[in-house]
Design a protein around this motif. Structure first.
Motif, PDB file in Angstrom:
ATOM      1  N   HIS A 121       0.835  -1.211   0.000  1.00 10.07           N
ATOM      2  CA  HIS A 121       0.000   0.000   0.000  1.00 10.07           C
ATOM      3  C   HIS A 121       0.861   1.250   0.000  1.00 10.07           C
ATOM      4  O   HIS A 121       0.564   2.225  -0.710  1.00 10.07           O
ATOM      5  N   GLU A 124       2.024   1.707  -3.488  1.00  8.02           N
ATOM      6  CA  GLU A 124       0.918   2.067  -4.374  1.00  8.02           C
ATOM      7  C   GLU A 124       0.522   3.533  -4.212  1.00  8.02           C
ATOM      8  O   GLU A 124       0.178   4.209  -5.191  1.00  8.02           O
ATOM      9  N   GLU A 244      -7.396   9.453   0.204  1.00  9.19           N
ATOM     10  CA  GLU A 244      -7.599   8.248  -0.611  1.00  9.19           C
ATOM     11  C   GLU A 244      -9.070   8.001  -0.905  1.00  9.19           C
ATOM     12  O   GLU A 244      -9.583   6.881  -0.806  1.00  9.19           O
ATOM     13  N   ASN A 387       2.508   2.017   7.749  1.00 10.97           N
ATOM     14  CA  ASN A 387       1.133   1.506   7.643  1.00 10.97           C
ATOM     15  C   ASN A 387       0.305   1.824   8.888  1.00 10.97           C
ATOM     16  O   ASN A 387      -0.785   1.289   9.075  1.00 10.97           O
ATOM     17  N   SER A 538      -2.845   0.080   6.428  1.00 10.55           N
ATOM     18  CA  SER A 538      -2.116  -0.897   5.595  1.00 10.55           C
ATOM     19  C   SER A 538      -2.785  -1.165   4.261  1.00 10.55           C
ATOM     20  O   SER A 538      -2.186  -1.756   3.368  1.00 10.55           O
ATOM     21  N   LEU A 539      -4.054  -0.740   4.135  1.00  6.74           N
ATOM     22  CA  LEU A 539      -4.802  -0.900   2.887  1.00  6.74           C
ATOM     23  C   LEU A 539      -5.518   0.407   2.572  1.00  6.74           C
ATOM     24  O   LEU A 539      -5.604   1.303   3.420  1.00  6.74           O
ATOM     25  N   SER A 540      -6.054   0.515   1.378  1.00 11.10           N
ATOM     26  CA  SER A 540      -6.830   1.696   1.023  1.00 11.10           C
ATOM     27  C   SER A 540      -8.142   1.687   1.815  1.00 11.10           C
ATOM     28  O   SER A 540      -8.585   0.625   2.282  1.00 11.10           O
ATOM     29  N   GLU A 543     -10.579  -0.938   0.593  1.00 13.50           N
ATOM     30  CA  GLU A 543     -10.192  -2.304   0.945  1.00 13.50           C
ATOM     31  C   GLU A 543     -10.433  -2.577   2.427  1.00 13.50           C
ATOM     32  O   GLU A 543     -10.884  -3.663   2.807  1.00 13.50           O
TER      33      GLU A 543
END
Length: 578
Positions: A121, A124, A244, A387, A538-540, A543
């Motif tokens: 992430h 990204e 995001e 993260n 740790s993720l969008s 997600e």
């Protein structure tokens, strides 16, 4: 109950030395990374930079905590200035790091993700930023000048408000109050006192209108210029990108909120009838009963802990640790900043909470809110530093959820009159987090447009925009005194973090969906929710939310939240007449 700074650093000098040491180390590591071509070594350097930045952030957290409790103290001002200068250096190094990683080939990027999936992430996000990045030199200039641009300029507003003192007669006695103590009088049972307090408070900003107007224009110009040179479609788009979340999702939230203002108007029309008076903006938080209960700190503590423990023993233990380890700075005092916050800038330190507790139901909810942040910050320490933190759109998730927990728990502990007062307060807090933050957002969009298009907005122009947005929200239901037109000048987020405010509305609507799932699924939801908090950033957001079955891109998502708010309004009207 106050913070013990020696649990962080023994002295300001130790904090400064820590910052100097790790700032220098980060710089040398980034220099190595710029030259490195071997992917395994690049990952190794990223990990070392991450750990060093985590350690550096201990000094940032310490400096902000010291400054927050005494903005007038020269030592805390000097400390914060020193740390921020070093932070700008770190920002310069990170600009170089981002530019270096953004130049990697697609093949190398994919390989990096395979070698170190934990950084997927993080990588990204840098990939997505690529089209908004400037040259290495330009990024370094922006990073280095950050200490003299909008973040530094906004501190003038913060210092002004923190320095204010107000003489107000209460029950025949002249009292000298802090800004937070004056704002707390909005919840007084005395109608005349509410109006007098807010008129006195807001007129004080009028006295500094010249400075506040200049500061705001400079902040807006700086923010909007950066958004322009980074090729964002609109100023708010830069914040959306950092959060995001797409422009379309945020636009949908703003539009849906605007379309549902009838819920707010219906409630305040009813409240006016119940209180048998024409409400002004100074009265919108007034208790609907003269039985205004005050809570001691011990009572507030018991309520909050019982509510969190009823949800989860794990959550209860974490929240309890804040009380046991003196990680709450509770009461207002001269020089202390207004409002409330929870700070967790690093995985190397625990989270700390600051409030300005006055003992009413609102203060219990505020403490519950900030401890929700603390729960989130504690659980997400499972992640590494890159993260650890979430975008603003999810940053308010655990805090608002915590408010709902305490609200539902407290409802069952009160008699009818107190329960109605609580529901009324909850509705008004919900309005403050949704409709109020939304007209704040509308004000920001319009004021940024005006300043960008004409080059400047004077005090009266900004007042007029704010007044128009108030009227669009409240209509004729609530009287808007002329001296309320400059209320925008007290909103610190306008100065410190442009376009922050919609994140409150975003999070509140999101939490309504989450809380409804909790009510439906019961304890089986608890594990999923805590896992969501443990995931940090740790993720969008999309997600992360999919883990608990939430899809914010659905066209009807926001509307369902306002259906729930409408049900709260109907509930109190029915219960009041029983």
């Amino acid at each position: 109950m106050q913070w013990d700074f020696k649990t962080v650093f023994q002295s300001d000098e130790e904090a400064i030395e820590n910052a100097k040491r790790y700032s220098k180390l980060i710089g040398s590591l980034v220099d190595e990374l710029e030259k490195e071509k071997e992917l395994n070594k690049i990952i190794k350097l990223i990990k070392e930079i991450e750990d060093s930045t985590d350690n550096f952030s201990k000094s940032i957290q310490y400096a902000w905590m010291r400054y927050s409790v005494n903005t007038k103290e020269k030592e805390s001002q000097k400390l914060l200035g020193t740390i921020q200068s070093l932070e700008s250096n770190v920002g310069e190094y990170f600009a170089k790091l981002e530019v270096r990683l953004s130049k990697l080939s697609k093949k190398d990027i994919q390989e990096l993700k395979k070698i170190a999936p934990n950084y997927t992430h993080f990588i990204e996000v840098i990939e997505k930023r690529k089209k908004h990045l400037l040259s290495k030199e330009a990024e370094q200039v922006l990073a280095l000048t950050s200490i003299s641009r909008r973040e530094a300029i906004s501190k003038i507003h913060n210092k002004l408000e923190s320095s204010y003192k107000f003489k107000i007669e209460i029950d025949g006695e002249i009292k000298v109050l802090t800004p937070e103590e004056v704002k707390a009088l909005r919840r007084s049972t005395n109608s005349d006192l509410r109006k007098k307090a807010m008129k006195t408070f807001l007129k004080r900003f009028q006295e500094d209108s010249l400075v506040i107007t200049e500061v705001y224009n400079l902040v807006v110009k700086d923010y909007d210029l950066e958004s322009k040179i980074r090729k964002f479609a609109r100023p708010i788009s830069m914040r959306n990108f950092e959060n995001e979340v797409s422009d379309d999702v945020v636009d949908s939230l703003i539009e849906t909120t605007n379309e549902n203002v009838n819920i707010l108007r219906e409630y305040y029309k009813w409240k006016s009838e119940v209180m048998n008076e024409k409400l002004t903006l100074a009265d919108i938080y007034a208790p609907i009963t003269t039985k205004a209960r005050k809570f001691s700190f011990d009572e507030a503590k018991e309520i909050i802990l019982d509510a969190y423990y009823s949800f989860s023993n794990k959550a209860g233990d974490i929240v309890k640790s804040f009380f046991e380890n003196s990680r709450i700075d509770l009461y207002p005092r001269e020089g202390k900043i207004g409002g409330a916050y929870c700070i967790y800038s690093t995985t190397k330190l625990p989270a700390y909470v600051l409030t300005n507790f006055n003992g009413d139901m609102y203060d219990i909810m505020t403490l519950a809110h900030e401890l929700g942040h603390g729960l989130h910050g504690t659980l997400s320490k499972k992640q590494t530093y890159f993260n650890y933190d979430t975008p603003l759109t999810l940053a308010e998730l655990a805090s608002v959820f915590g408010e709902f927990l305490v609200f539902d728990y407290l409802k069952g502990k009160l008699d009818k009159e107190e329960r109605l007062a609580l529901i009324s307060s909850k509705i008004e807090d919900t309005f403050a987090t949704t409709f109020r933050q939304n007209f704040f957002t509308n004000f920001e969009i319009r004021s940024h447009d005006l300043i960008s298009n004409s080059g400047y907005a004077d005090w009266e122009e900004l007042n007029d925009i704010y007044y128009e947005e108030l009227r669009k929200t409240f209509g004729e239901v609530v009287e808007i005194p002329q001296w309320y037109k400059n209320e925008w000048a007290m909103i610190s987020h306008f100065f410190e973090t442009p376009f922050y405010v919609y994140s409150y509305n975003f999070a509140h609507c999101l939490v309504i969906a989450l809380y409804q799932k909790y009510l439906e699924e019961g304890k089986s939801f608890t594990k999923k929710y805590l896992s969501l908090l443990e995931s940090g950033g740790s993720l969008s957001p999309n997600e992360l939310l999919s883990k608990v079955g939430i899809d914010i891109s659905r066209s009807d998502f926001w509307e369902k939240a306002f259906d729930f708010i409408d049900s709260l309004v109907k509930e109190i009207k029915i219960n009041y007449n029983k």
